[in-house]
Scaffold this motif. Structure first.
Motif, PDB file in Angstrom:
ATOM      1  N   GLN A  56       0.852  -1.184   0.000  1.00 21.76           N
ATOM      2  CA  GLN A  56       0.000   0.000   0.000  1.00 21.76           C
ATOM      3  C   GLN A  56       0.891   1.239   0.000  1.00 21.76           C
ATOM      4  O   GLN A  56       2.038   1.184   0.461  1.00 21.76           O
ATOM      5  CB  GLN A  56      -0.902   0.001   1.251  1.00 21.76           C
ATOM      6  CG  GLN A  56      -1.984  -1.067   1.218  1.00 21.76           C
ATOM      7  CD  GLN A  56      -3.050  -0.796   0.175  1.00 21.76           C
ATOM      8  OE1 GLN A  56      -3.214   0.336  -0.282  1.00 21.76           O
ATOM      9  NE2 GLN A  56      -3.770  -1.844  -0.224  1.00 21.76           N
ATOM     10  N   GLU A 239     -12.331  -3.092  -1.073  1.00 23.60           N
ATOM     11  CA  GLU A 239     -11.802  -2.461   0.128  1.00 23.60           C
ATOM     12  C   GLU A 239     -11.211  -3.538   1.021  1.00 23.60           C
ATOM     13  O   GLU A 239     -11.456  -4.722   0.815  1.00 23.60           O
ATOM     14  CB  GLU A 239     -12.891  -1.659   0.857  1.00 23.60           C
ATOM     15  CG  GLU A 239     -13.870  -2.496   1.649  1.00 23.60           C
ATOM     16  CD  GLU A 239     -14.880  -3.239   0.799  1.00 23.60           C
ATOM     17  OE1 GLU A 239     -15.102  -2.859  -0.366  1.00 23.60           O
ATOM     18  OE2 GLU A 239     -15.433  -4.216   1.297  1.00 23.60           O
ATOM     19  N   TYR A 274      -8.224   0.491   3.533  1.00 22.14           N
ATOM     20  CA  TYR A 274      -7.616   0.555   2.191  1.00 22.14           C
ATOM     21  C   TYR A 274      -8.704   0.350   1.150  1.00 22.14           C
ATOM     22  O   TYR A 274      -9.538  -0.550   1.281  1.00 22.14           O
ATOM     23  CB  TYR A 274      -6.515  -0.502   2.038  1.00 22.14           C
ATOM     24  CG  TYR A 274      -5.340  -0.251   2.957  1.00 22.14           C
ATOM     25  CD1 TYR A 274      -4.537   0.869   2.772  1.00 22.14           C
ATOM     26  CD2 TYR A 274      -5.060  -1.114   4.009  1.00 22.14           C
ATOM     27  CE1 TYR A 274      -3.470   1.122   3.627  1.00 22.14           C
ATOM     28  CE2 TYR A 274      -4.000  -0.868   4.863  1.00 22.14           C
ATOM     29  CZ  TYR A 274      -3.202   0.257   4.661  1.00 22.14           C
ATOM     30  OH  TYR A 274      -2.150   0.503   5.508  1.00 22.14           O
ATOM     31  N   MET A 276      -9.238   0.075  -2.969  1.00 19.12           N
ATOM     32  CA  MET A 276      -8.371  -0.194  -4.114  1.00 19.12           C
ATOM     33  C   MET A 276      -9.145  -0.303  -5.428  1.00 19.12           C
ATOM     34  O   MET A 276     -10.304  -0.713  -5.448  1.00 19.12           O
ATOM     35  CB  MET A 276      -7.607  -1.495  -3.863  1.00 19.12           C
ATOM     36  CG  MET A 276      -6.774  -1.436  -2.595  1.00 19.12           C
ATOM     37  SD  MET A 276      -6.009  -3.003  -2.185  1.00 19.12           S
ATOM     38  CE  MET A 276      -7.419  -4.024  -1.880  1.00 19.12           C
ATOM     39  N   ARG A 280      -4.744  -1.874  -6.378  1.00 19.70           N
ATOM     40  CA  ARG A 280      -3.797  -0.826  -5.986  1.00 19.70           C
ATOM     41  C   ARG A 280      -4.564   0.407  -5.523  1.00 19.70           C
ATOM     42  O   ARG A 280      -5.680   0.664  -5.969  1.00 19.70           O
ATOM     43  CB  ARG A 280      -2.916  -0.407  -7.162  1.00 19.70           C
ATOM     44  CG  ARG A 280      -2.011  -1.490  -7.736  1.00 19.70           C
ATOM     45  CD  ARG A 280      -1.083  -0.848  -8.746  1.00 19.70           C
ATOM     46  NE  ARG A 280      -0.391  -1.805  -9.590  1.00 19.70           N
ATOM     47  CZ  ARG A 280       0.345  -1.448 -10.657  1.00 19.70           C
ATOM     48  NH1 ARG A 280       0.464  -0.165 -10.983  1.00 19.70           N
ATOM     49  NH2 ARG A 280       0.949  -2.358 -11.387  1.00 19.70           N
ATOM     50  N   SER A 281      -3.927   1.203  -4.638  1.00 17.08           N
ATOM     51  CA  SER A 281      -4.488   2.462  -4.177  1.00 17.08           C
ATOM     52  C   SER A 281      -3.800   3.606  -4.908  1.00 17.08           C
ATOM     53  O   SER A 281      -2.669   3.481  -5.376  1.00 17.08           O
ATOM     54  CB  SER A 281      -4.265   2.627  -2.669  1.00 17.08           C
ATOM     55  OG  SER A 281      -4.800   1.525  -1.959  1.00 17.08           O
ATOM     56  N   HIS A 488     -13.285   9.067  -9.097  1.00 17.78           N
ATOM     57  CA  HIS A 488     -13.094   8.667  -7.704  1.00 17.78           C
ATOM     58  C   HIS A 488     -14.397   8.202  -7.077  1.00 17.78           C
ATOM     59  O   HIS A 488     -15.478   8.495  -7.579  1.00 17.78           O
ATOM     60  CB  HIS A 488     -12.564   9.854  -6.900  1.00 17.78           C
ATOM     61  CG  HIS A 488     -13.546  10.989  -6.849  1.00 17.78           C
ATOM     62  ND1 HIS A 488     -14.130  11.390  -5.675  1.00 17.78           N
ATOM     63  CD2 HIS A 488     -14.077  11.766  -7.814  1.00 17.78           C
ATOM     64  CE1 HIS A 488     -14.956  12.387  -5.933  1.00 17.78           C
ATOM     65  NE2 HIS A 488     -14.954  12.637  -7.218  1.00 17.78           N
ATOM     66  N   GLU A 494     -13.613   6.705   1.012  1.00 22.11           N
ATOM     67  CA  GLU A 494     -12.879   5.749   0.188  1.00 22.11           C
ATOM     68  C   GLU A 494     -11.777   6.389  -0.655  1.00 22.11           C
ATOM     69  O   GLU A 494     -11.090   5.679  -1.375  1.00 22.11           O
ATOM     70  CB  GLU A 494     -13.849   4.995  -0.739  1.00 22.11           C
ATOM     71  CG  GLU A 494     -14.867   4.170   0.032  1.00 22.11           C
ATOM     72  CD  GLU A 494     -15.715   3.291  -0.871  1.00 22.11           C
ATOM     73  OE1 GLU A 494     -16.144   2.217  -0.400  1.00 22.11           O
ATOM     74  OE2 GLU A 494     -15.965   3.667  -2.035  1.00 22.11           O
ATOM     75  N   THR A 497      -6.124   6.681   2.066  1.00 21.66           N
ATOM     76  CA  THR A 497      -5.337   5.483   2.324  1.00 21.66           C
ATOM     77  C   THR A 497      -4.952   5.516   3.794  1.00 21.66           C
ATOM     78  O   THR A 497      -4.238   6.419   4.213  1.00 21.66           O
ATOM     79  CB  THR A 497      -4.073   5.450   1.445  1.00 21.66           C
ATOM     80  OG1 THR A 497      -4.471   5.276   0.085  1.00 21.66           O
ATOM     81  CG2 THR A 497      -3.153   4.307   1.852  1.00 21.66           C
ATOM     82  N   GLY A 503      -5.852   9.326  -1.593  1.00 18.15           N
ATOM     83  CA  GLY A 503      -5.440   7.940  -1.734  1.00 18.15           C
ATOM     84  C   GLY A 503      -6.626   7.115  -2.162  1.00 18.15           C
ATOM     85  O   GLY A 503      -7.616   7.641  -2.674  1.00 18.15           O
ATOM     86  N   GLY A 504      -6.541   5.832  -1.917  1.00 18.82           N
ATOM     87  CA  GLY A 504      -7.673   4.961  -2.135  1.00 18.82           C
ATOM     88  C   GLY A 504      -8.178   4.935  -3.560  1.00 18.82           C
ATOM     89  O   GLY A 504      -7.407   4.882  -4.518  1.00 18.82           O
ATOM     90  N   MET A 505      -9.531   4.977  -3.665  1.00 24.94           N
ATOM     91  CA  MET A 505     -10.211   4.821  -4.957  1.00 24.94           C
ATOM     92  C   MET A 505     -10.268   6.145  -5.694  1.00 24.94           C
ATOM     93  O   MET A 505     -11.331   6.767  -5.796  1.00 24.94           O
ATOM     94  CB  MET A 505     -11.632   4.323  -4.729  1.00 24.94           C
ATOM     95  CG  MET A 505     -11.696   2.858  -4.441  1.00 24.94           C
ATOM     96  SD  MET A 505     -13.379   2.405  -4.096  1.00 24.94           S
ATOM     97  CE  MET A 505     -13.091   0.743  -3.503  1.00 24.94           C
TER      98      MET A 505
END
Ligand SMILES: [Cu+2]
Length: 522
Positions: A56, A239, A274, A276, A280-281, A488, A494, A497, A503-505
């Motif tokens: 991550q 997630e 997390y 993703m 991946r994030s 996003h 979400e 991170t 971060g994240g989605m």
């Protein structure tokens, strides 16, 4: 953004365009995957379920389980132009299986998870699956740990489109740990109105001297005249609650002889940190496909397109949460849900136009996204600022499509020559819809070129203006500028991170001028 009081809203308020960017070393995406060892009309895959670690962006290494290619299995890879493709024995998400409609598909699974994890399996929802080998489980035949006893799933891929596959054993634990993936079924019949290449003269000739390659898996998502496309991307949303993974890691070496495993893992309360896309994030998802520093996370999420191109989005909701993903810049015309083409009784496309493509767990969608600039209410190419040699002749739909080699091919002509700015910084208003921020707050570089315009020499266009350039423009001669839109989750929890934004989605969709070659090979 709909909520203007949100953080993202404050960042983006008042501007339809999120960022204007220079082009540098960006990697791109497509929808990479594997083909089975095939005869005519058959596709055979030998998969394994195995443990591994994923990374991550906060530096955390997460113990996970994933499907991968059995060590003895050498798959084919599509699109063939992507370099460095590989299929490890464990990856997250699992390998994207690409087959042709009507293929007799055989998937053989061996279980290389630790004994404490117990049996595992694969479900292929939407298909009539025959399972053999292994031992009976609640939902399907299961493979025991140890790696020596295989279970085999066979089905006819009779339904085109994007489908999911995932574990049918202890789903609350095994899907959370990463045992899921995508199945893409390509239609056997392609509608006659589809483009042979994304650069057919009808849709713009090759502005890159032959370098604009075709990265599609097919020319259409379904055998339907509304299902043609020029580019495609696959997004799998999931997630992850790291506490579940820590409990599993702590018990992975417990000796065990039970089919149900010996782990005692609490999957409630569920507090994921997390979020993703394709495992991946943000920002890791902008790195290339098959990047060596993500050995178990081969797929990225980094869409690019030219104005007017029909972009197919293959979307899968995985995990336990709903993911309201928003594609900024336009709505998405849905073609199908769970591989079911949505049509009227007279076979016209009846899929909705969605603001957010919200997936519930297990749900898949195929949709077409197109960016043209229609609705901006200003001339995105900067014609209002001195570039008057370029014309815009509307076609029946209002777009400039009659000159495929024009820089402003597919411009929305109703906005041609409309100024950008309302009240330029330190100047009198010119009547445009947008007020640009004080140039002193911008940093010029990879994310802002100094020009708000799309196209070749965009910054030169801006500073060469008559009577006055938009405020805050800085000449970077020779640069080609594109527009970047934030795509996003609209569950803003979400787009973090481990509780840190951004971060994240979250990904950046790039609209590149036609002169720019979109290279999906990395
Ligand atoms: Cu949004």
């Amino acid at each position: 953004m709909r909520k203007t009081n949100s953080l993202m809203g404050r960042l983006l308020r008042g501007a339809a365009v999120a960022f204007v960017a220079l082009f540098g070393t960006a990697s791109h995406a497509a929808a990479p995957g594997i083909t089975g060892s095939t005869g005519t009309g058959t596709a055979t895959f030998n998969l394994s379920a195995a443990p591994g670690y994923i990374s991550q962006p906060d530096g955390t290494s997460v113990y996970s389980w994933g499907y991968g290619c059995a060590s003895t299995f050498a798959p084919g890879f599509l699109p063939g132009t992507i370099t460095g493709a590989s299929c490890p024995t464990m990856q997250l998400p699992g390998p994207t299986l690409i087959v042709n409609q009507g293929d007799a598909v055989t998937v053989t699974l061996t279980n290389n998870l630790p004994a404490a994890a117990g049996n595992t399996s694969i479900l292929f929802p939407g298909f009539a699956v025959t399972a053999s080998g292994g031992t009976p489980g609640v939902l399907t035949q299961e493979a025991p740990t140890g790696g020596s006893v295989a279970v085999t799933y066979t089905f006819v891929a009779d339904k085109a489109g994007t489908h999911s596959y995932y574990s049918g054993t202890q789903g609350d634990l095994q899907v959370e740990m990463g045992l899921y993936g995508a199945l893409i079924v390509l239609p056997t019949t392609i509608p006659t109105n589809c483009q042979n290449t994304p650069n057919d003269t009808a849709r713009g000739t090759d502005r890159g001297g032959g370098a604009q390659s075709d990265f599609r898996l097919a020319k259409a998502a379904f055998n339907h005249s509304s299902a043609c496309y020029d580019r495609e991307y696959l997004f799998q949303f999931s997630e992850m609650d790291i506490e579940v993974h820590r409990q599993a890691e702590a018990q992975k070496d417990v000796s065990c002889a039970q089919a149900t495993g010996c782990m005692i893992v609490s999957t409630e309360p569920y507090v994921p940190t997390y979020f993703m896309i394709n495992g991946r994030s943000m920002p890791d998802l902008m790195e290339p496909n098959y990047a060596l520093h993500f050995p178990n996370q081969p797929y990225n999420a980094n869409p690019h397109m030219h104005p007017g191109e029909l972009t197919l989005l293959r979307i899968i909701g995985t995990g336990r949460w709903q993911h309201p993903f928003h594609e900024h810049g336009n709505h998405v015309r849905i073609l199908a849900r769970d591989g079911n083409l949505i049509t009227t009784a007279t076979n016209k496309l009846a899929g909705p136009l969605l603001f957010t493509t919200t997936t519930t767990p297990g749900m898949t969608m195929d949709g077409i996204y197109q960016w043209t600039g229609k609705g901006l209410n200003w001339d995105a190419y900067g014609h209002a600022n001195g570039i008057t040699t370029e014309t815009c002749v509307p076609d029946a739909n209002g777009y400039y499509t009659s000159a495929p080699t024009a820089n402003n091919y597919y411009e929305w002509c109703a906005d041609h020559l409309k100024p950008l700015e309302d009240k330029p910084f330190g100047q009198v208003g010119k009547g445009g819809p947008v007020t640009l921020p004080d140039p002193n707050i911008f940093a010029f570089g990879p994310w802002y070129s100094g020009s708000p315009y799309l196209g070749p020499d965009a910054t030169a266009r801006a500073v060469g203006a008559t009577p006055v350039p938009p405020s805050g423009t800085v000449g970077n001669a020779g640069d080609e500028a594109g527009f970047f839109f934030m795509w996003h989750s609209h569950n803003e929890r979400e787009i973090t991170t481990n509780n840190a934004f951004p971060g994240g989605m979250l990904m950046m969709m790039g609209v590149d001028p036609w002169v720019y070659v979109i290279d999906e090979t990395k």
